[in-house]
Every structure is written in structure tokens, then in C-alpha cells.
Design a protein around this motif. Sequence first.
Motif, short mmCIF file in Angstrom:
data_model
loop_
_atom_site.label_atom_id
_atom_site.label_comp_id
_atom_site.label_asym_id
_atom_site.label_seq_id
_atom_site.Cartn_x
_atom_site.Cartn_y
_atom_site.Cartn_z
N ASP A 276 0.91 -1.31 0.06
CA ASP A 276 0.12 0.06 -0.15
C ASP A 276 0.87 1.35 -0.07
O ASP A 276 0.17 2.38 0.07
N ASN A 277 2.18 1.27 -0.07
CA ASN A 277 2.99 2.34 -0.05
C ASN A 277 3.01 3.04 1.11
O ASN A 277 3.68 4.24 1.01
N THR A 278 2.51 2.72 2.20
CA THR A 278 2.76 3.36 3.64
C THR A 278 3.86 3.28 4.19
O THR A 278 5.00 2.35 3.62
N VAL A 279 4.43 4.20 4.92
CA VAL A 279 5.82 3.99 5.16
C VAL A 279 5.73 3.56 6.98
O VAL A 279 5.07 4.33 7.61
N PRO A 280 6.20 2.44 7.31
CA PRO A 280 6.16 2.01 8.57
C PRO A 280 6.52 2.78 9.46
O PRO A 280 7.61 3.37 9.43
N GLY A 281 6.01 3.08 10.79
CA GLY A 281 6.49 3.89 11.75
C GLY A 281 6.29 5.14 11.58
O GLY A 281 6.46 6.18 12.61
N ASN A 282 5.60 5.76 10.43
CA ASN A 282 5.36 7.34 10.42
C ASN A 282 4.16 7.44 11.10
O ASN A 282 3.33 6.73 10.88
N VAL A 283 4.38 8.64 11.76
CA VAL A 283 3.06 9.32 12.34
C VAL A 283 2.78 10.59 11.74
O VAL A 283 3.67 11.42 11.65
N VAL A 284 1.57 10.78 11.13
CA VAL A 284 1.37 12.02 10.41
C VAL A 284 0.37 12.85 11.26
O VAL A 284 -0.56 12.17 11.72
N ASP A 285 0.28 14.20 10.85
CA ASP A 285 -0.67 14.99 11.61
C ASP A 285 -2.10 14.95 10.57
O ASP A 285 -1.99 14.29 9.49
N GLY B 212 1.16 16.02 7.35
CA GLY B 212 2.59 16.19 7.84
C GLY B 212 3.12 15.11 8.83
O GLY B 212 2.48 14.81 9.58
N LEU B 213 4.52 14.96 8.70
CA LEU B 213 4.99 14.04 9.49
C LEU B 213 5.47 14.40 10.74
O LEU B 213 6.18 15.72 10.89
N PRO C 185 13.49 11.42 -1.13
CA PRO C 185 12.53 11.70 -2.01
C PRO C 185 11.13 11.40 -1.47
O PRO C 185 10.19 12.15 -1.94
N THR C 186 11.03 10.39 -0.55
CA THR C 186 9.64 10.11 0.08
C THR C 186 9.88 10.38 1.39
O THR C 186 10.98 10.44 1.99
N PRO C 187 8.71 10.46 2.48
CA PRO C 187 8.95 10.83 3.78
C PRO C 187 9.38 9.49 4.71
O PRO C 187 8.64 8.95 5.37
N ILE C 188 10.63 9.02 4.09
CA ILE C 188 11.27 8.12 4.86
C ILE C 188 12.68 8.70 5.64
O ILE C 188 12.97 9.47 5.42
N ALA C 189 13.13 8.05 6.74
CA ALA C 189 14.14 8.17 7.35
C ALA C 189 15.53 7.63 7.08
O ALA C 189 16.49 7.79 7.60
#
Length: 141
Positions: A39-48, A52-53, A126-130
Motif C-alpha cells: 500500500d506504499n505506506t511508511v512503517p513507523g511514520n506518524v502524520v498529523d 505532515g510528518l 525523495p519520500t517521507p522516509i528516514a
Amino acid sequence: MATGVQADAAPRAVGHYPHARRVGGLLFLSGIGPRNPVDNTVPGNVVDAEGGLVSHDIRAQVLATFANVRAVLAASGARWEDLVDVTVYLTRMDSDFHTFNAIWAEHFPDAGSAPCRTTVGVDALPTPIAIELKCIAVVED
């Protein structure tokens, strides 16, 4: 002759390039991060509420990235143990390096047989990854 590899079990590339390219006995992986291949989600990301990350879980992202690398290696006829060189890109070197280093040691307990590694701090990916990995592996014919 070089051949490109697309791995169905890995997230789609964010640009027009293959997951990996084999040249002779070497396999060069494009940058691979933690995005979920389904599903292209980023594990562990919390967004508002605006998307926004707010925060991230580096452990979840490292483990997902390692799983994605393994998927590309498998699709290419290689294994985790075939990695010879890894460049690590971290967006938060100050807070995430020690956690990454500990997880790396869990996956490569013998430093003598671990791949060579360089870790670089970057402002963004390039994407909201760490985290993102750039890998080279050897492949048996």
C-alpha cells in the motif's frame, strides 16, 4: 551484458529505474527504503491531520528496509549474505544512527563477514522516509 530486475515483492521505484541491475557477477541495487510494497505506506511514520510528518520509528523503518532489500536480492538470484557493500542514508543521524547500528549488528553479528558500509546523513529523501540503502551484492552464475 547488463540486465535490469523488477521485484514484485518490493515497493515500486519512485522514478523510472529498475530495482536492481546485474552486470557480470555484480548486482547493483537502486536506493531502497521502507515503503510497504502493498500500500506504499511508511512503517513507523506518524502524520498529523494535514499529512505532515510528526514522528517516525527508525526501528520499524530499518526492519522494513531490510525486508525490501531481501525481496530485491531474492528476485535477482542473490541472498542477504551476498551483500558486499552498503551505503546507508539517514535523515536524522544524531537520533537514529545508534539504533541503526544496533539493528545492523543483529543482522550481521560477525563484523568480519558483514558487508562494507558507509553511513551518510542527508537532509531529506525523495519520500517521507528516514532511511534508504544503496547496495552491491555478488551473484553466482
